[in-house]
Design a protein around this motif. Sequence first.
Motif, PDB file in Angstrom:
ATOM      1  N   LEU A  96      28.878  27.093 -40.609  1.00 39.60           N
ATOM      2  CA  LEU A  96      28.976  28.548 -40.697  1.00 39.60           C
ATOM      3  C   LEU A  96      27.818  29.130 -41.515  1.00 39.60           C
ATOM      4  O   LEU A  96      27.244  30.155 -41.152  1.00 39.60           O
ATOM      5  N   THR A  97      27.458  28.453 -42.598  1.00 42.77           N
ATOM      6  CA  THR A  97      26.345  28.901 -43.432  1.00 42.77           C
ATOM      7  C   THR A  97      25.036  28.876 -42.650  1.00 42.77           C
ATOM      8  O   THR A  97      24.262  29.836 -42.688  1.00 42.77           O
ATOM      9  N   THR A  98      24.797  27.781 -41.954  1.00 39.92           N
ATOM     10  CA  THR A  98      23.556  27.641 -41.192  1.00 39.92           C
ATOM     11  C   THR A  98      23.468  28.723 -40.128  1.00 39.92           C
ATOM     12  O   THR A  98      22.419  29.335 -39.938  1.00 39.92           O
ATOM     13  N   LYS A  99      24.566  28.992 -39.450  1.00 41.89           N
ATOM     14  CA  LYS A  99      24.574  30.059 -38.436  1.00 41.89           C
ATOM     15  C   LYS A  99      24.312  31.416 -39.085  1.00 41.89           C
ATOM     16  O   LYS A  99      23.540  32.217 -38.565  1.00 41.89           O
ATOM     17  N   THR A 100      24.917  31.657 -40.221  1.00 38.85           N
ATOM     18  CA  THR A 100      24.738  32.936 -40.908  1.00 38.85           C
ATOM     19  C   THR A 100      23.286  33.162 -41.305  1.00 38.85           C
ATOM     20  O   THR A 100      22.714  34.216 -41.010  1.00 38.85           O
ATOM     21  N   VAL A 101      22.660  32.171 -41.960  1.00 33.97           N
ATOM     22  CA  VAL A 101      21.277  32.370 -42.399  1.00 33.97           C
ATOM     23  C   VAL A 101      20.327  32.414 -41.209  1.00 33.97           C
ATOM     24  O   VAL A 101      19.319  33.123 -41.244  1.00 33.97           O
ATOM     25  N   GLN A 102      20.672  31.708 -40.151  1.00 34.46           N
ATOM     26  CA  GLN A 102      19.883  31.771 -38.909  1.00 34.46           C
ATOM     27  C   GLN A 102      19.974  33.179 -38.325  1.00 34.46           C
ATOM     28  O   GLN A 102      18.962  33.762 -37.927  1.00 34.46           O
ATOM     29  N   ASP A 103      21.179  33.749 -38.309  1.00 36.44           N
ATOM     30  CA  ASP A 103      21.363  35.124 -37.821  1.00 36.44           C
ATOM     31  C   ASP A 103      20.628  36.135 -38.697  1.00 36.44           C
ATOM     32  O   ASP A 103      20.207  37.192 -38.218  1.00 36.44           O
ATOM     33  N   MET A 104      20.463  35.811 -39.979  1.00 37.02           N
ATOM     34  CA  MET A 104      19.756  36.698 -40.899  1.00 37.02           C
ATOM     35  C   MET A 104      18.245  36.607 -40.722  1.00 37.02           C
ATOM     36  O   MET A 104      17.515  37.433 -41.259  1.00 37.02           O
ATOM     37  N   GLY A 105      17.778  35.601 -39.987  1.00 36.71           N
ATOM     38  CA  GLY A 105      16.354  35.483 -39.717  1.00 36.71           C
ATOM     39  C   GLY A 105      15.687  34.245 -40.286  1.00 36.71           C
ATOM     40  O   GLY A 105      14.493  34.045 -40.062  1.00 36.71           O
ATOM     41  N   MET A 106      16.419  33.432 -41.012  1.00 34.75           N
ATOM     42  CA  MET A 106      15.819  32.197 -41.519  1.00 34.75           C
ATOM     43  C   MET A 106      15.604  31.242 -40.352  1.00 34.75           C
ATOM     44  O   MET A 106      16.451  31.113 -39.484  1.00 34.75           O
ATOM     45  N   GLU A 107      14.462  30.609 -40.369  1.00 35.78           N
ATOM     46  CA  GLU A 107      14.144  29.615 -39.341  1.00 35.78           C
ATOM     47  C   GLU A 107      14.085  28.253 -40.007  1.00 35.78           C
ATOM     48  O   GLU A 107      14.090  28.152 -41.235  1.00 35.78           O
ATOM     49  N   ASN A 108      14.030  27.223 -39.212  1.00 35.84           N
ATOM     50  CA  ASN A 108      13.907  25.863 -39.738  1.00 35.84           C
ATOM     51  C   ASN A 108      15.083  25.524 -40.655  1.00 35.84           C
ATOM     52  O   ASN A 108      14.904  25.114 -41.802  1.00 35.84           O
ATOM     53  N   VAL A 109      16.292  25.747 -40.132  1.00 35.86           N
ATOM     54  CA  VAL A 109      17.515  25.442 -40.869  1.00 35.86           C
ATOM     55  C   VAL A 109      18.383  24.499 -40.043  1.00 35.86           C
ATOM     56  O   VAL A 109      18.314  24.486 -38.812  1.00 35.86           O
ATOM     57  N   ALA A 110      19.176  23.707 -40.737  1.00 35.37           N
ATOM     58  CA  ALA A 110      20.071  22.751 -40.088  1.00 35.37           C
ATOM     59  C   ALA A 110      21.210  22.437 -41.048  1.00 35.37           C
ATOM     60  O   ALA A 110      21.226  22.907 -42.187  1.00 35.37           O
ATOM     61  N   HIS A 111      22.154  21.632 -40.573  1.00 36.45           N
ATOM     62  CA  HIS A 111      23.220  21.164 -41.459  1.00 36.45           C
ATOM     63  C   HIS A 111      23.536  19.710 -41.118  1.00 36.45           C
ATOM     64  O   HIS A 111      23.073  19.182 -40.113  1.00 36.45           O
ATOM     65  N   ILE A 112      24.315  19.069 -41.994  1.00 33.62           N
ATOM     66  CA  ILE A 112      24.635  17.654 -41.839  1.00 33.62           C
ATOM     67  C   ILE A 112      26.014  17.488 -41.214  1.00 33.62           C
ATOM     68  O   ILE A 112      27.010  17.988 -41.754  1.00 33.62           O
ATOM     69  N   GLU A 113      26.050  16.775 -40.103  1.00 35.96           N
ATOM     70  CA  GLU A 113      27.313  16.476 -39.426  1.00 35.96           C
ATOM     71  C   GLU A 113      28.217  15.654 -40.354  1.00 35.96           C
ATOM     72  O   GLU A 113      27.792  14.650 -40.911  1.00 35.96           O
ATOM     73  N   GLY A 114      29.421  16.137 -40.553  1.00 34.45           N
ATOM     74  CA  GLY A 114      30.368  15.425 -41.412  1.00 34.45           C
ATOM     75  C   GLY A 114      30.201  15.695 -42.889  1.00 34.45           C
ATOM     76  O   GLY A 114      30.992  15.240 -43.709  1.00 34.45           O
ATOM     77  N   GLY A 115      29.147  16.433 -43.253  1.00 34.84           N
ATOM     78  CA  GLY A 115      28.943  16.860 -44.626  1.00 34.84           C
ATOM     79  C   GLY A 115      28.809  15.748 -45.645  1.00 34.84           C
ATOM     80  O   GLY A 115      28.439  14.613 -45.335  1.00 34.84           O
ATOM     81  N   PHE A 116      29.134  16.102 -46.887  1.00 36.08           N
ATOM     82  CA  PHE A 116      28.988  15.181 -48.004  1.00 36.08           C
ATOM     83  C   PHE A 116      29.944  13.995 -47.878  1.00 36.08           C
ATOM     84  O   PHE A 116      29.623  12.888 -48.317  1.00 36.08           O
TER      85      PHE A 116
END
Length: 133
Positions: A96-116
Amino acid sequence: MPMKKGYKALVDEAMAQVKTYTVEQARAKLDDPNVQFVDVRDVRELEREGIIPGAYPAPRGMIEFWVDPESPYFKPVFGENKEFIFFCAAGWRSALTTKTVQDMGMENVAHIEGGFGAWKKAGAPVAEKVKKV
């Protein structure tokens, strides 16, 4: 009152629209100076479970304010020309965070599957979160 769209639908939509790294893919970027890991878990989770070495702690509830240069709460780390890899405990908040910052215009973002949780399970390095005195 029934939800119009529950958390599962929101997470599924986010997962379909963001870049997702496996733990192995993310771990390979751990020492890359052009990558910044960002932990969106609550500070209590960090203190209890540790953190990915070098990760920047940014609580999920503040992310929109911390990444926006127009915000009085802007954190300069988010103005750096890096790839930002977000993670949480299980990969839901980070999606959700990655989608939000991507929607805000940040590029070159990703997240880790399964998290910490997946990170720790894979035996990837963990640092202790230093408690503020």
